[in-house]
Motif scaffolding. Sequence first.
Motif, PDB file in Angstrom:
ATOM      1  N   PRO A  83       0.823  -1.217   0.000  1.00 36.64           N
ATOM      2  CA  PRO A  83       0.000   0.000   0.000  1.00 36.64           C
ATOM      3  C   PRO A  83       0.857   1.268   0.000  1.00 36.64           C
ATOM      4  N   ARG A  84       0.348   2.242  -0.736  1.00 35.17           N
ATOM      5  CA  ARG A  84       0.964   3.571  -0.765  1.00 35.17           C
ATOM      6  C   ARG A  84      -0.090   4.558  -1.234  1.00 35.17           C
ATOM      7  N   ALA A  85       0.241   5.830  -1.217  1.00 35.32           N
ATOM      8  CA  ALA A  85      -0.702   6.858  -1.658  1.00 35.32           C
ATOM      9  C   ALA A  85      -0.875   6.770  -3.181  1.00 35.32           C
ATOM     10  N   VAL A  86      -2.126   6.702  -3.621  1.00 32.41           N
ATOM     11  CA  VAL A  86      -2.437   6.540  -5.038  1.00 32.41           C
ATOM     12  C   VAL A  86      -3.461   7.606  -5.420  1.00 32.41           C
ATOM     13  N   ALA A  87      -3.159   8.359  -6.480  1.00 30.01           N
ATOM     14  CA  ALA A  87      -4.114   9.318  -7.024  1.00 30.01           C
ATOM     15  C   ALA A  87      -5.129   8.569  -7.871  1.00 30.01           C
ATOM     16  N   LEU A  88      -6.421   8.709  -7.533  1.00 33.31           N
ATOM     17  CA  LEU A  88      -7.446   7.932  -8.216  1.00 33.31           C
ATOM     18  C   LEU A  88      -7.748   8.448  -9.612  1.00 33.31           C
ATOM     19  N   ARG A  89      -7.715   9.757  -9.802  1.00 30.55           N
ATOM     20  CA  ARG A  89      -8.147  10.300 -11.098  1.00 30.55           C
ATOM     21  C   ARG A  89      -7.299   9.773 -12.255  1.00 30.55           C
ATOM     22  N   PRO A  90      -5.963   9.808 -12.188  1.00 22.28           N
ATOM     23  CA  PRO A  90      -5.181   9.265 -13.313  1.00 22.28           C
ATOM     24  C   PRO A  90      -5.428   7.776 -13.534  1.00 22.28           C
ATOM     25  N   LEU A  91      -5.571   7.012 -12.435  1.00 24.19           N
ATOM     26  CA  LEU A  91      -5.806   5.574 -12.579  1.00 24.19           C
ATOM     27  C   LEU A  91      -7.147   5.321 -13.259  1.00 24.19           C
ATOM     28  N   LEU A  92      -8.219   6.010 -12.825  1.00 27.50           N
ATOM     29  CA  LEU A  92      -9.527   5.811 -13.423  1.00 27.50           C
ATOM     30  C   LEU A  92      -9.564   6.282 -14.862  1.00 27.50           C
ATOM     31  N   THR A  93      -8.835   7.380 -15.165  1.00 25.24           N
ATOM     32  CA  THR A  93      -8.782   7.876 -16.543  1.00 25.24           C
ATOM     33  C   THR A  93      -8.144   6.846 -17.466  1.00 25.24           C
ATOM     34  N   ARG A  94      -7.047   6.263 -17.003  1.00 23.38           N
ATOM     35  CA  ARG A  94      -6.368   5.249 -17.829  1.00 23.38           C
ATOM     36  C   ARG A  94      -7.265   4.039 -18.059  1.00 23.38           C
ATOM     37  N   LEU A  95      -7.971   3.594 -17.025  1.00 30.57           N
ATOM     38  CA  LEU A  95      -8.855   2.445 -17.176  1.00 30.57           C
ATOM     39  C   LEU A  95     -10.034   2.766 -18.081  1.00 30.57           C
ATOM     40  N   ALA A  96     -10.555   3.981 -17.982  1.00 27.04           N
ATOM     41  CA  ALA A  96     -11.668   4.375 -18.842  1.00 27.04           C
ATOM     42  C   ALA A  96     -11.244   4.402 -20.307  1.00 27.04           C
ATOM     43  N   GLU A  97     -10.062   4.961 -20.591  1.00 22.83           N
ATOM     44  CA  GLU A  97      -9.576   4.996 -21.982  1.00 22.83           C
ATOM     45  C   GLU A  97      -9.299   3.588 -22.505  1.00 22.83           C
TER      46      GLU A  97
END
Length: 383
Positions: free
Chosen positions: A288-302
């Motif tokens: 576990p570590r700090a993860v920014a959700l917006r970039p991860l969700l954007t990549r998965l959406a694309e």
Amino acid sequence: MSDDVHARRVRLHQLAALQRNTPFIVLGSLLVAAAQTGVLLDVVPARRLDPWLALLGLHSVLRLALWRHTARRRDWSVQVGALLRRHTALSLTSGLLWAGGALAFLPHGQIEHRLLVIFMLAGMVSSSLHSQTIHLPAFMAFFLPCAVGAVGGSLGLGGPLYQAVAFAVFAYVLLTVRFARTLNGKLVESLRARFEIAALAERLREQKDAAEQANMAKSRFLAAASHDLRQPVHSLSLLVGTLRQEPLPDTARPIVDHIGEAVRTLGTLFSSLLDISRLDAGVMEARPRAVALRPLLTRLAEEARPLAQAKGLALHLHGPALAVRTDPVLLERIVRNLLSNAIRYTDRGRVVLGCRRRGAHIEVQGLCCTNPRADALTPTPDG
């Protein structure tokens, strides 16, 4: 070989049933003998009654002693045939004793005393029908002498009444033999079926364990070889990057871009496959570590957008910029599966992927569809 194993197990079960019933058989025999003796004591001469009682008591003691000796043995599986034959011999001896008693007692007393002897004999047969039918030879060894004694003793008395009694006893014998054979067949068949089902369940369990072991070995192999398997895709990606830096005709540039996108998608899918193998093999540990959700969700959406467009679905991404403490690889794997399921089970409308600050929810929803499906994931502080 399988039939032999099941037949041996059936014989062992028959032996165990006879062993369990032996004390009750002996006790019942002594109680019936005591009741019969109490009635015939003043009717039957002592020279006939006393020897019969002595032989019956001796037989009971011997039967209990052999029952105790058999219970202590540890070689039942080896000596099951001999032990069953011993029970059959003891049943035959008991049947001869009761038949001999009937022949010795029937000539004495009045009609009620004679009918009592036959009634007691029938009671002993009925109890044997319940206690020894599991092994047909043991039951028949007791029953046939009793039947012969009752029929022969009744005929020996002469007269129409006792002939009618003999005929009724003979009819009872025929019905009892038929019932005993049928009951024994059903008991043995049910035992064999139970053992066959147990053996089948054991084989299925072994095959299931073997399949799980093979699947685990496959997953461990892929997990161990994941670095080497990723190298060709990584090399191909580097070659595409190098090719993009070269001067190319305008018509070739879009082709190189498509190749690069295909290589990137291939790498993503290949990494997902290897991550699943590592999860199945139990070699992936959460980091576990700090993860920014917006970039991860954007990549998965694309990544999922072409699949949604192929089904005529709109894919929307919503949610503020949030950060959570979790393992990014595991979180990405979970959200990708949820998003893939939402697209698969949504027939029309749109799929929404987003996150909420309140409650720290990641949501995947298929809206306005025939088979609506919505999943939500709540990242915990520890991932």
